[in-house]
Design a protein around this motif. Structure first.
Motif, PDB file in Angstrom:
ATOM      1  N   TRP A 187       0.856  -1.221  -0.289  1.00 14.31           N
ATOM      2  CA  TRP A 187       0.115   0.092   0.064  1.00 14.31           C
ATOM      3  C   TRP A 187       0.751   1.219  -0.002  1.00 14.31           C
ATOM      4  CZ3 TRP A 187      -0.702  -3.988   3.419  1.00 14.31           C
ATOM      5  CH2 TRP A 187      -1.682  -4.723   3.239  1.00 14.31           C
ATOM      6  N   LEU A 188       0.626   2.055  -0.707  1.00 13.19           N
ATOM      7  CA  LEU A 188       0.972   3.519  -0.704  1.00 13.19           C
ATOM      8  C   LEU A 188       0.144   4.372   0.286  1.00 13.19           C
ATOM      9  CD1 LEU A 188       1.985   4.609  -4.332  1.00 13.19           C
ATOM     10  CD2 LEU A 188       3.517   3.816  -2.397  1.00 13.19           C
ATOM     11  N   LEU A 189       0.719   5.156   1.159  1.00 10.34           N
ATOM     12  CA  LEU A 189      -0.018   5.933   2.255  1.00 10.34           C
ATOM     13  C   LEU A 189       0.231   7.336   2.107  1.00 10.34           C
ATOM     14  CD1 LEU A 189       1.106   3.443   5.080  1.00 10.34           C
ATOM     15  CD2 LEU A 189      -1.021   3.379   3.811  1.00 10.34           C
ATOM     16  N   ARG A 190      -0.874   8.073   2.248  1.00  7.87           N
ATOM     17  CA  ARG A 190      -0.618   9.541   2.199  1.00  7.87           C
ATOM     18  C   ARG A 190       0.404  10.023   3.311  1.00  7.87           C
ATOM     19  NH1 ARG A 190      -6.182  10.357   2.578  1.00  7.87           N
ATOM     20  NH2 ARG A 190      -5.657  11.515   4.532  1.00  7.87           N
ATOM     21  N   GLY A 191       1.185  10.913   3.100  1.00 11.41           N
ATOM     22  CA  GLY A 191       2.144  11.214   4.400  1.00 11.41           C
ATOM     23  C   GLY A 191       1.482  11.916   5.322  1.00 11.41           C
ATOM     24  N   ARG A 239       7.954 -11.864   5.514  1.00  9.72           N
ATOM     25  CA  ARG A 239       8.487 -10.374   5.161  1.00  9.72           C
ATOM     26  C   ARG A 239       7.644  -9.375   5.354  1.00  9.72           C
ATOM     27  NH1 ARG A 239      12.811  -7.244   2.528  1.00  9.72           N
ATOM     28  NH2 ARG A 239      13.604  -6.034   4.443  1.00  9.72           N
ATOM     29  N   ALA A 240       7.991  -8.336   6.187  1.00 10.52           N
ATOM     30  CA  ALA A 240       7.190  -7.210   6.029  1.00 10.52           C
ATOM     31  C   ALA A 240       8.139  -5.987   6.284  1.00 10.52           C
ATOM     32  CB  ALA A 240       6.091  -6.947   7.348  1.00 10.52           C
ATOM     33  N   LYS A 241       7.853  -4.803   5.564  1.00 13.89           N
ATOM     34  CA  LYS A 241       8.835  -3.894   5.533  1.00 13.89           C
ATOM     35  C   LYS A 241       7.895  -2.293   5.171  1.00 13.89           C
ATOM     36  CE  LYS A 241      10.247  -4.419   0.901  1.00 13.89           C
ATOM     37  NZ  LYS A 241      11.471  -4.429  -0.083  1.00 13.89           N
ATOM     38  N   GLY A 242       8.164  -1.399   5.706  1.00 15.27           N
ATOM     39  CA  GLY A 242       7.514  -0.194   5.637  1.00 15.27           C
ATOM     40  C   GLY A 242       8.228   0.912   6.170  1.00 15.27           C
ATOM     41  N   ILE A 243       7.650   2.279   5.581  1.00 16.89           N
ATOM     42  CA  ILE A 243       8.033   3.568   6.250  1.00 16.89           C
ATOM     43  C   ILE A 243       6.482   4.324   6.558  1.00 16.89           C
ATOM     44  CG2 ILE A 243       8.369   4.406   4.003  1.00 16.89           C
ATOM     45  CD1 ILE A 243      10.346   6.613   5.395  1.00 16.89           C
ATOM     46  N   VAL A 244       6.312   4.626   7.619  1.00 16.15           N
ATOM     47  CA  VAL A 244       5.100   5.182   8.088  1.00 16.15           C
ATOM     48  C   VAL A 244       4.916   6.235   9.285  1.00 16.15           C
ATOM     49  CG1 VAL A 244       2.904   4.376   9.123  1.00 16.15           C
ATOM     50  CG2 VAL A 244       4.124   2.710   7.864  1.00 16.15           C
ATOM     51  N   ALA A 245       4.172   7.260   9.007  1.00 16.19           N
ATOM     52  CA  ALA A 245       3.950   8.251   9.801  1.00 16.19           C
ATOM     53  C   ALA A 245       3.209   7.674  10.946  1.00 16.19           C
ATOM     54  CB  ALA A 245       3.438   9.411   9.508  1.00 16.19           C
ATOM     55  N   THR A 246       3.772   7.782  12.303  1.00 11.99           N
ATOM     56  CA  THR A 246       3.188   7.179  13.507  1.00 11.99           C
ATOM     57  C   THR A 246       2.882   8.321  14.663  1.00 11.99           C
ATOM     58  OG1 THR A 246       4.957   6.450  14.841  1.00 11.99           O
ATOM     59  CG2 THR A 246       4.173   5.032  12.910  1.00 11.99           C
ATOM     60  N   GLY A 300       3.924   7.295   2.616  1.00 11.64           N
ATOM     61  CA  GLY A 300       4.243   5.943   3.476  1.00 11.64           C
ATOM     62  C   GLY A 300       3.977   4.805   2.613  1.00 11.64           C
ATOM     63  N   ARG A 301       4.546   3.885   3.107  1.00 12.13           N
ATOM     64  CA  ARG A 301       4.144   2.532   2.378  1.00 12.13           C
ATOM     65  C   ARG A 301       4.383   1.397   3.257  1.00 12.13           C
ATOM     66  NH1 ARG A 301       6.939   2.189  -2.722  1.00 12.13           N
ATOM     67  NH2 ARG A 301       6.973   4.464  -2.738  1.00 12.13           N
ATOM     68  N   ILE A 302       3.732   0.224   2.979  1.00 15.06           N
ATOM     69  CA  ILE A 302       3.917  -0.765   3.744  1.00 15.06           C
ATOM     70  C   ILE A 302       3.623  -2.026   2.670  1.00 15.06           C
ATOM     71  CG2 ILE A 302       2.557  -2.559   5.428  1.00 15.06           C
ATOM     72  CD1 ILE A 302       1.421  -0.257   6.584  1.00 15.06           C
ATOM     73  N   LEU A 360      -8.963  -8.775   3.985  1.00 17.42           N
ATOM     74  CA  LEU A 360      -8.456  -8.633   5.430  1.00 17.42           C
ATOM     75  C   LEU A 360      -7.485  -7.801   5.886  1.00 17.42           C
ATOM     76  CD1 LEU A 360      -9.598 -12.586   6.309  1.00 17.42           C
ATOM     77  CD2 LEU A 360     -10.933 -10.364   6.933  1.00 17.42           C
ATOM     78  N   LEU A 361      -6.199  -8.021   5.283  1.00 10.13           N
ATOM     79  CA  LEU A 361      -5.149  -7.352   5.783  1.00 10.13           C
ATOM     80  C   LEU A 361      -5.356  -6.084   5.436  1.00 10.13           C
ATOM     81  CD1 LEU A 361      -2.541  -9.928   3.896  1.00 10.13           C
ATOM     82  CD2 LEU A 361      -2.902  -9.632   6.398  1.00 10.13           C
ATOM     83  N   GLU A 362      -5.947  -5.481   4.389  1.00  8.91           N
ATOM     84  CA  GLU A 362      -5.952  -3.939   4.322  1.00  8.91           C
ATOM     85  C   GLU A 362      -6.945  -3.519   5.340  1.00  8.91           C
ATOM     86  OE1 GLU A 362      -7.369  -0.718   1.011  1.00  8.91           O
ATOM     87  OE2 GLU A 362      -6.854  -2.741   0.485  1.00  8.91           O
ATOM     88  N   GLN A 363      -7.982  -4.304   5.713  1.00 10.77           N
ATOM     89  CA  GLN A 363      -8.904  -3.797   6.714  1.00 10.77           C
ATOM     90  C   GLN A 363      -8.115  -3.659   8.151  1.00 10.77           C
ATOM     91  OE1 GLN A 363     -12.366  -6.365   7.023  1.00 10.77           O
ATOM     92  NE2 GLN A 363     -13.117  -5.784   5.060  1.00 10.77           N
ATOM     93  N   ALA A 364      -7.389  -4.608   8.459  1.00  9.47           N
ATOM     94  CA  ALA A 364      -6.548  -4.470   9.639  1.00  9.47           C
ATOM     95  C   ALA A 364      -5.507  -3.510   9.735  1.00  9.47           C
ATOM     96  CB  ALA A 364      -5.896  -6.078   9.966  1.00  9.47           C
ATOM     97  N   MET A 365      -4.879  -3.279   8.443  1.00 14.52           N
ATOM     98  CA  MET A 365      -3.874  -2.211   8.369  1.00 14.52           C
ATOM     99  C   MET A 365      -4.624  -0.737   8.590  1.00 14.52           C
ATOM    100  SD  MET A 365      -2.616   0.229   6.109  1.00 14.52           S
ATOM    101  CE  MET A 365      -3.360  -0.306   4.503  1.00 14.52           C
ATOM    102  N   LEU A 366      -5.646  -0.738   7.964  1.00 18.98           N
ATOM    103  CA  LEU A 366      -6.332   0.584   8.092  1.00 18.98           C
ATOM    104  C   LEU A 366      -6.933   0.943   9.620  1.00 18.98           C
ATOM    105  CD1 LEU A 366      -8.264   0.833   4.663  1.00 18.98           C
ATOM    106  CD2 LEU A 366      -6.313   2.028   5.431  1.00 18.98           C
ATOM    107  N   ALA A 367      -7.183  -0.146  10.150  1.00 19.62           N
ATOM    108  CA  ALA A 367      -7.555  -0.164  11.706  1.00 19.62           C
ATOM    109  C   ALA A 367      -6.473   0.440  12.428  1.00 19.62           C
ATOM    110  CB  ALA A 367      -8.208  -1.546  12.127  1.00 19.62           C
ATOM    111  N   CYS A 368      -5.189   0.478  12.025  1.00 21.36           N
ATOM    112  CA  CYS A 368      -4.270   0.846  12.766  1.00 21.36           C
ATOM    113  C   CYS A 368      -4.106   2.488  12.745  1.00 21.36           C
ATOM    114  CB  CYS A 368      -2.987   0.355  12.306  1.00 21.36           C
ATOM    115  SG  CYS A 368      -2.660  -1.419  12.804  1.00 21.36           S
ATOM    116  N   ARG A 369      -4.889   2.974  11.751  1.00 21.58           N
ATOM    117  CA  ARG A 369      -4.585   4.580  11.698  1.00 21.58           C
ATOM    118  C   ARG A 369      -5.418   5.274  12.817  1.00 21.58           C
ATOM    119  NH1 ARG A 369      -7.873   5.734   6.285  1.00 21.58           N
ATOM    120  NH2 ARG A 369      -9.303   4.537   7.301  1.00 21.58           N
TER     121      ARG A 369
END
Length: 86
Positions: A4-8, A28-35, A60-62, A74-83
């Motif tokens: 996924w590409l994520l807005r900054g 594997r998982a990798k990413g750069i994310v604003a938290t 950002g990206r994951i 399911l993975l996208e829903q779980a990822m978006l729930a972390c916002r």
């Protein structure tokens, strides 16, 4: 792989991301994310998750990587729930 590409300006809960990624049975998982702890580089390999501070990304990206097919919705829903709301 799935990514996924994520807005900054999308801010994620670092704790929720760590919990979510740590619960996944993938290669594997990798990413750069604003938290809420600042921008983080995330890297998981061999079920070991690490993160370190980085510069604020323009976007950002994951990415999730596994030899088996991944459950996209399911993975996208779980990822978006972390916002974080805001």
């Amino acid at each position: 792989s799935l990514g996924w590409l994520l807005r900054g300006d999308q801010i994620f809960s670092a704790r929720a991301l760590r919990n979510w990624l740590g619960s996944l049975d993938i290669e594997r998982a990798k990413g750069i994310v604003a938290t809420d702890e600042g921008p983080l580089v995330l890297n998981m390999r061999d079920a070991v998750l690490s993160d370190m501070p980085t510069r604020q990304p323009e976007e950002g990206r994951i990415e999730l990587i596994d030899a088996q097919p991944l459950a996209v919705e399911l993975l996208e829903q779980a990822m978006l729930a972390c916002r974080l709301e805001g």
